[in-house]
Design a protein around this motif. Sequence first.
Motif, PDB file in Angstrom:
ATOM      1  N   PHE A  38       1.036   7.150   5.479  1.00  0.00           N
ATOM      2  CA  PHE A  38      -0.086   6.234   5.641  1.00  0.00           C
ATOM      3  C   PHE A  38      -0.074   5.156   4.560  1.00  0.00           C
ATOM      4  CE2 PHE A  38      -4.905   5.592   5.338  1.00  0.00           C
ATOM      5  CZ  PHE A  38      -4.923   4.669   6.369  1.00  0.00           C
ATOM      6  N   GLU A  39       0.203   5.550   3.323  1.00  0.00           N
ATOM      7  CA  GLU A  39       0.288   4.579   2.239  1.00  0.00           C
ATOM      8  C   GLU A  39       1.357   3.524   2.522  1.00  0.00           C
ATOM      9  OE1 GLU A  39      -1.066   7.214  -1.678  1.00  0.00           O
ATOM     10  OE2 GLU A  39       1.039   7.230  -1.034  1.00  0.00           O
ATOM     11  N   GLU A  40       2.506   3.981   2.965  1.00  0.00           N
ATOM     12  CA  GLU A  40       3.616   3.061   3.225  1.00  0.00           C
ATOM     13  C   GLU A  40       3.297   2.105   4.381  1.00  0.00           C
ATOM     14  OE1 GLU A  40       6.982   5.573   3.837  1.00  0.00           O
ATOM     15  OE2 GLU A  40       7.381   5.836   1.695  1.00  0.00           O
ATOM     16  N   LYS A  41       2.780   2.646   5.475  1.00  0.00           N
ATOM     17  CA  LYS A  41       2.532   1.814   6.649  1.00  0.00           C
ATOM     18  C   LYS A  41       1.339   0.879   6.446  1.00  0.00           C
ATOM     19  CE  LYS A  41       4.899   4.688   9.999  1.00  0.00           C
ATOM     20  NZ  LYS A  41       4.880   5.336  11.329  1.00  0.00           N
ATOM     21  N   ILE A  44       2.588  -1.951   4.121  1.00  0.00           N
ATOM     22  CA  ILE A  44       3.471  -2.848   4.881  1.00  0.00           C
ATOM     23  C   ILE A  44       2.649  -3.745   5.808  1.00  0.00           C
ATOM     24  CG2 ILE A  44       5.194  -2.914   6.729  1.00  0.00           C
ATOM     25  CD1 ILE A  44       6.458  -0.410   5.426  1.00  0.00           C
ATOM     26  N   SER A  45       1.614  -3.190   6.424  1.00  0.00           N
ATOM     27  CA  SER A  45       0.806  -3.948   7.382  1.00  0.00           C
ATOM     28  C   SER A  45       0.087  -5.127   6.736  1.00  0.00           C
ATOM     29  CB  SER A  45      -0.207  -3.035   8.079  1.00  0.00           C
ATOM     30  OG  SER A  45      -1.291  -2.728   7.225  1.00  0.00           O
ATOM     31  N   VAL A  46      -0.161  -5.046   5.423  1.00  0.00           N
ATOM     32  CA  VAL A  46      -0.832  -6.151   4.727  1.00  0.00           C
ATOM     33  C   VAL A  46       0.126  -6.895   3.794  1.00  0.00           C
ATOM     34  CG1 VAL A  46      -3.107  -5.125   4.923  1.00  0.00           C
ATOM     35  CG2 VAL A  46      -1.735  -4.631   2.895  1.00  0.00           C
ATOM     36  N   GLY A  47       1.405  -6.627   3.919  1.00  0.00           N
ATOM     37  CA  GLY A  47       2.389  -7.373   3.149  1.00  0.00           C
ATOM     38  C   GLY A  47       2.452  -7.015   1.689  1.00  0.00           C
ATOM     39  N   ARG A  48       2.111  -5.779   1.343  1.00  0.00           N
ATOM     40  CA  ARG A  48       2.182  -5.317  -0.041  1.00  0.00           C
ATOM     41  C   ARG A  48       3.331  -4.328  -0.208  1.00  0.00           C
ATOM     42  NH1 ARG A  48      -0.635  -8.125  -4.050  1.00  0.00           N
ATOM     43  NH2 ARG A  48      -2.884  -8.143  -3.660  1.00  0.00           N
ATOM     44  N   ARG A  49       3.806  -4.188  -1.438  1.00  0.00           N
ATOM     45  CA  ARG A  49       4.924  -3.278  -1.724  1.00  0.00           C
ATOM     46  C   ARG A  49       4.465  -1.835  -1.913  1.00  0.00           C
ATOM     47  NH1 ARG A  49       8.510  -5.296  -6.525  1.00  0.00           N
ATOM     48  NH2 ARG A  49       9.779  -3.542  -5.757  1.00  0.00           N
ATOM     49  N   TYR A  50       3.245  -1.663  -2.441  1.00  0.00           N
ATOM     50  CA  TYR A  50       2.793  -0.313  -2.780  1.00  0.00           C
ATOM     51  C   TYR A  50       1.376  -0.063  -2.270  1.00  0.00           C
ATOM     52  CZ  TYR A  50       6.562  -0.970  -6.177  1.00  0.00           C
ATOM     53  OH  TYR A  50       7.772  -1.245  -6.769  1.00  0.00           O
ATOM     54  N   GLY A  51       1.118   1.168  -1.844  1.00  0.00           N
ATOM     55  CA  GLY A  51      -0.209   1.603  -1.461  1.00  0.00           C
ATOM     56  C   GLY A  51      -0.529   2.929  -2.121  1.00  0.00           C
ATOM     57  N   VAL A  52      -1.752   3.065  -2.619  1.00  0.00           N
ATOM     58  CA  VAL A  52      -2.199   4.301  -3.267  1.00  0.00           C
ATOM     59  C   VAL A  52      -3.512   4.710  -2.610  1.00  0.00           C
ATOM     60  CG1 VAL A  52      -2.825   5.428  -5.430  1.00  0.00           C
ATOM     61  CG2 VAL A  52      -1.104   3.599  -5.437  1.00  0.00           C
ATOM     62  N   ALA A  53      -3.470   5.758  -1.812  1.00  0.00           N
ATOM     63  CA  ALA A  53      -4.662   6.219  -1.091  1.00  0.00           C
ATOM     64  C   ALA A  53      -5.592   6.980  -2.031  1.00  0.00           C
ATOM     65  CB  ALA A  53      -4.252   7.107   0.078  1.00  0.00           C
ATOM     66  N   VAL A  54      -6.887   6.729  -1.880  1.00  0.00           N
ATOM     67  CA  VAL A  54      -7.898   7.381  -2.709  1.00  0.00           C
ATOM     68  C   VAL A  54      -9.042   7.881  -1.832  1.00  0.00           C
ATOM     69  CG1 VAL A  54      -7.335   6.097  -4.809  1.00  0.00           C
ATOM     70  CG2 VAL A  54      -8.985   5.139  -3.190  1.00  0.00           C
ATOM     71  N   SER A  55     -10.014   8.507  -2.447  1.00  0.00           N
ATOM     72  CA  SER A  55     -11.036   9.247  -1.705  1.00  0.00           C
ATOM     73  C   SER A  55     -12.034   8.384  -0.955  1.00  0.00           C
ATOM     74  CB  SER A  55     -11.793  10.185  -2.659  1.00  0.00           C
ATOM     75  OG  SER A  55     -12.259   9.466  -3.788  1.00  0.00           O
ATOM     76  N   ASN A  56     -12.259   7.147  -1.394  1.00  0.00           N
ATOM     77  CA  ASN A  56     -13.167   6.242  -0.686  1.00  0.00           C
ATOM     78  C   ASN A  56     -13.008   4.819  -1.222  1.00  0.00           C
ATOM     79  OD1 ASN A  56     -15.036   6.079  -3.050  1.00  0.00           O
ATOM     80  ND2 ASN A  56     -15.402   8.230  -2.521  1.00  0.00           N
ATOM     81  N   GLY A  57     -13.707   3.884  -0.614  1.00  0.00           N
ATOM     82  CA  GLY A  57     -13.603   2.491  -1.032  1.00  0.00           C
ATOM     83  C   GLY A  57     -14.148   2.243  -2.420  1.00  0.00           C
ATOM     84  N   THR A 230      -6.772  13.302   1.214  1.00  0.00           N
ATOM     85  CA  THR A 230      -6.129  14.473   1.822  1.00  0.00           C
ATOM     86  C   THR A 230      -5.180  14.115   2.966  1.00  0.00           C
ATOM     87  OG1 THR A 230      -7.794  14.872   3.532  1.00  0.00           O
ATOM     88  CG2 THR A 230      -8.243  15.780   1.329  1.00  0.00           C
ATOM     89  N   ASN A 231      -4.300  15.048   3.265  1.00  0.00           N
ATOM     90  CA  ASN A 231      -3.377  14.892   4.386  1.00  0.00           C
ATOM     91  C   ASN A 231      -4.136  14.788   5.707  1.00  0.00           C
ATOM     92  OD1 ASN A 231      -0.507  14.750   4.970  1.00  0.00           O
ATOM     93  ND2 ASN A 231      -0.742  16.677   6.089  1.00  0.00           N
ATOM     94  N   LEU A 232      -5.262  15.494   5.815  1.00  0.00           N
ATOM     95  CA  LEU A 232      -6.090  15.419   7.017  1.00  0.00           C
ATOM     96  C   LEU A 232      -6.622  14.002   7.228  1.00  0.00           C
ATOM     97  CD1 LEU A 232      -8.106  18.711   6.414  1.00  0.00           C
ATOM     98  CD2 LEU A 232      -6.504  18.356   8.300  1.00  0.00           C
ATOM     99  N   GLN A 233      -7.118  13.388   6.152  1.00  0.00           N
ATOM    100  CA  GLN A 233      -7.605  12.014   6.244  1.00  0.00           C
ATOM    101  C   GLN A 233      -6.476  11.058   6.627  1.00  0.00           C
ATOM    102  OE1 GLN A 233      -9.251  12.343   2.148  1.00  0.00           O
ATOM    103  NE2 GLN A 233     -10.982  11.193   2.965  1.00  0.00           N
ATOM    104  N   ALA A 234      -5.327  11.250   5.998  1.00  0.00           N
ATOM    105  CA  ALA A 234      -4.188  10.368   6.262  1.00  0.00           C
ATOM    106  C   ALA A 234      -3.720  10.477   7.711  1.00  0.00           C
ATOM    107  CB  ALA A 234      -3.043  10.702   5.314  1.00  0.00           C
ATOM    108  N   ALA A 235      -3.814  11.669   8.271  1.00  0.00           N
ATOM    109  CA  ALA A 235      -3.413  11.869   9.663  1.00  0.00           C
ATOM    110  C   ALA A 235      -4.277  11.013  10.589  1.00  0.00           C
ATOM    111  CB  ALA A 235      -3.522  13.347  10.036  1.00  0.00           C
TER     112      ALA A 235
END
Length: 377
Positions: A38-41, A44-57, A230-235
């Motif tokens: 999910f981080e990678e896709k 990529i969808s917003v034209g960035r090199r890196y994504g770091v998923a966190v618990s909320n906005g 979590t993996n559940l959220q990412a799914a």
Amino acid sequence: MDFIPVNEPLLDGNEKRYLCECIDTGWISSEGPFVKQFEEKMSISVGRRYGVAVSNGTAALEVAMQAIGVGEGDEVIMPTFTIISCAMAVTKLGAKPVFVDSDINTWNMNVEEIEGKITERTKAILVVHLYGLPTQMDKILALAGKYQLKVVEDAAEMHGQTYRGKPCGSFGDISTFSFYPNKHITTGEGGMVVTDSGELAERCRMLRNLCFRKDVRYVHDEISDNYRFTNLQAAVGLAQLERLDEFVAKKREMGKYYTEHLSDLKGIKLPVARTDYADNIYWVYGIVLDEKIDISNREICRLLAAEGIGSRTFFWCMHEQPVYQKQELFEGERYKTAEYLARKGFYIPSGLAITREQMETVVGKVRKVMKAILDVC
């Protein structure tokens, strides 16, 4: 009477299949493989090199501010008309939000006021794209370059939106997203920080995980929180991201329908459909009451609720927040346009799951309520 909620997410894609995979494999924590996918896709969808998923906005904003080095005594220029998460991400670090007023047409920050607020203590500009249209990034990026300021872009409401053809979430040093249920992409709760800097990305990863040292576990040189995703959220997020183009098209059709059927109604201002840099994405469908209408947005939301229609007021200004007034912050500050939007703006049901029949009902009830108000006024 069936109540039409202000938002209902659409979860009829691969969400269930991916969630079942999490359960079947036992990968339900933040260590699961869907998180990285999910981080990678998303990045990529917003034209960035890196994504770091966190618990909320909110976590995304806090991690971003800490990552760029905002600290005690710094100033961050931002709109007063926004959600409190933006101001909290600054004040929690001992820094000071410096506010600017809103643009009456787009409801975003008035970029013409920014330069006059820059001081020797200014560390960054926090851009917050609001409700459907992006902020004028060209001018902000030019100022940031001129004064050597960091730019944090809050694109929480801008999934799938572009500014002059470039994805929102791709501007400045670091950008943030929210995946709350009312966003175009939802994971229930969740957020993400995206950047082109490997150094910032690595720092964000550390900050989301209690600042564990890389060489020795359970040893910490800094304090941070547990912002893990979590993996559940990412799914769920991965399944949602697969349909982003479809969701954006549906939102724009919703906006077009409401505008066509409400544009003749007196006493209200509807969202701007397009500017020279973007077409409205209608994260929500906002309406602003004419200042001559002697009724607040809270009252009209109450009247709509009595008719079975969910609605919600616009954000309340940061300089008027009781929590900050108790701290004697922002005393005497006034922002005319932002205060007007906060008192007169509201939005009607505009979730992705809304049906044409429901929109027809919403239009009828809005017209009914507004007619009653205009008859009295």
